[in-house]
Design an enzyme around this catalytic site. Sequence first.
Site, PDB file in Angstrom:
ATOM      1  CB  THR A  71      85.336 -24.463 108.802  1.00  0.00           C
ATOM      2  OG1 THR A  71      85.684 -23.153 108.381  1.00  0.00           O
ATOM      3  CG2 THR A  71      86.157 -25.479 108.028  1.00  0.00           C
ATOM      4  CG  ASN A 150      83.732 -14.739 102.495  1.00  0.00           C
ATOM      5  OD1 ASN A 150      83.092 -15.325 101.630  1.00  0.00           O
ATOM      6  ND2 ASN A 150      85.018 -14.958 102.669  1.00  0.00           N
ATOM      7  CD  GLN A 178      81.187 -12.772 106.655  1.00  0.00           C
ATOM      8  OE1 GLN A 178      80.818 -11.762 107.244  1.00  0.00           O
ATOM      9  NE2 GLN A 178      82.399 -13.277 106.808  1.00  0.00           N
ATOM     10  CB  SER A 198      80.918 -18.638 112.174  1.00  0.00           C
ATOM     11  OG  SER A 198      82.134 -18.545 112.860  1.00  0.00           O
ATOM     12  CG  HIS A 200      84.845 -16.082 114.538  1.00  0.00           C
ATOM     13  ND1 HIS A 200      85.531 -15.297 113.643  1.00  0.00           N
ATOM     14  CD2 HIS A 200      84.719 -17.293 113.947  1.00  0.00           C
ATOM     15  CE1 HIS A 200      85.812 -16.011 112.560  1.00  0.00           C
ATOM     16  NE2 HIS A 200      85.328 -17.221 112.712  1.00  0.00           N
ATOM     17  CB  THR A 236      83.188 -32.535 126.439  1.00  0.00           C
ATOM     18  OG1 THR A 236      83.335 -33.891 126.880  1.00  0.00           O
ATOM     19  CG2 THR A 236      82.664 -31.679 127.592  1.00  0.00           C
ATOM     20  CB  CYS A 325      90.428 -17.667 104.898  1.00  0.00           C
ATOM     21  SG  CYS A 325      89.097 -17.839 106.067  1.00  0.00           S
TER      22      CYS A 325
HETATM   23  N1  PLP Z   1      81.790 -19.190 105.458  1.00  0.00           N
HETATM   24  C1  PLP Z   1      81.943 -17.877 105.283  1.00  0.00           C
HETATM   25  C2  PLP Z   1      81.066 -17.162 104.311  1.00  0.00           C
HETATM   26  C3  PLP Z   1      82.894 -17.160 106.005  1.00  0.00           C
HETATM   27  O1  PLP Z   1      83.042 -15.841 105.836  1.00  0.00           O
HETATM   28  C4  PLP Z   1      83.720 -17.852 106.922  1.00  0.00           C
HETATM   29  C5  PLP Z   1      84.796 -17.150 107.646  1.00  0.00           C
HETATM   30  O2  PLP Z   1      85.513 -16.338 107.091  1.00  0.00           O
HETATM   31  C6  PLP Z   1      83.509 -19.225 107.075  1.00  0.00           C
HETATM   32  C7  PLP Z   1      82.543 -19.862 106.337  1.00  0.00           C
HETATM   33  C8  PLP Z   1      84.306 -20.027 108.046  1.00  0.00           C
HETATM   34  O3  PLP Z   1      83.890 -19.711 109.341  1.00  0.00           O
HETATM   35  P1  PLP Z   1      84.644 -20.302 110.621  1.00  0.00           P
HETATM   36  O4  PLP Z   1      85.771 -19.372 110.884  1.00  0.00           O
HETATM   37  O5  PLP Z   1      83.626 -20.293 111.704  1.00  0.00           O
HETATM   38  O6  PLP Z   1      85.069 -21.661 110.283  1.00  0.00           O
END
Ligand code: PLP
Length: 374
Positions: A71, A150, A178, A198, A200, A236, A325
Amino acid sequence: MAVYLDHAATTPILEDIAKEIYQAMLDCNGNPSSTHQYGRLSRTKIESARAEIAHILGASTGEIFFTSCATEANNMILNRAPIDLGVARIISSPLEHHCILHTLERLEHEQGIEVVLLDVNHEGRVNIESLEELLPSNKKTLVSLMHVNNELGNVLDLERVAALCNEGAAYFHTDAAQGVGKFAYNLETLGAHFLTASGHKFHAPKGIGFMYMRHDAQLKPWLTGGAQERNIRSGTENLHGIIGIHKAMMQAYDHLDDRVTHLQQIKSHLKKELRERFVDIMFNGTENSQSPHILSVSFPPSAKNDMLDMLLDMDGILVSGGSACSSGSVKASHVLEAIGSPSDRKTIRFSFSHVTQMDEINKTVQALENILLG
Ligand code: PLP
């Protein structure tokens, strides 16, 4: 133990990655900006992570910048491109993640940036052919299209879009949150100016991501302060997150082929079982260009439809009723709306990782049978 099939929302930190981070939390705590030995040790960890990630993606070390998440990286690119690169128009799609779409809304309303959202068809295929009509333009343009959707699992033809952007003198950004960890990239030859990821989403901790920024598409500082991350993103560094994303990246790409094969088997098994057992089931998204880790299933109207994800949860099967989300929210998915999915059908997104087991898929199918046919 619950069956976790929501890996597109987030993935668990794997034990060996958690152990490495824990050890680093005990052993390595210097501020990477400090010049003494503790600081130098932390700096070495960060720079070796950067170098390895760059190497895996075919980028130069100086083109990778750590951020707190995808994000943030996406916000940085969209917000800075008009100021630093003179971008006056951004072309995107209605299927992007909210971190793109909400940022575009603001840029349009607050800064008068022209935003063009490309058409999508009922499968969620983005009409990239129309880029040929929109480019080149006398307005400096950034094209921002996600690599893997996603919610639907649709995969964009990155090479094609990059070629169209380069022919049309546009900057190209792809949100690969993704895609990284599931697809191989060669950023040296791809022709994209920006790519975001990302940790995670591929078994690193939450709160760490990165941005690839090509050497000839330089943005100015996004966060100003102590000049970390080559003065692009001060603050940092998330040292232990970076150690985690480093290990997760290496594992993902060392075992990419095996992991992808496993994901394909899992996905096609679930697809086959669902097709055989349920009538009027539909699979959202494109038929052929699909990521192996996402299966978006549209269930026909029924009394239990509305609560299907909750009922599965009660049976210990964890899935998403839309995008990560918006899960748990009653608001309709903007992606399903954009592809014209009928509102009386229920979509469940099943998403997998290499840790997903075949018997977990069988349990899921059994739970669905109990709920819907029992
Ligand atoms: N972009 C896509 C395609 C995603 O699936 C996600 C998370 O669901 C994000 C951006 C946002 O990622 P982050 O949680 O690292 O902000």
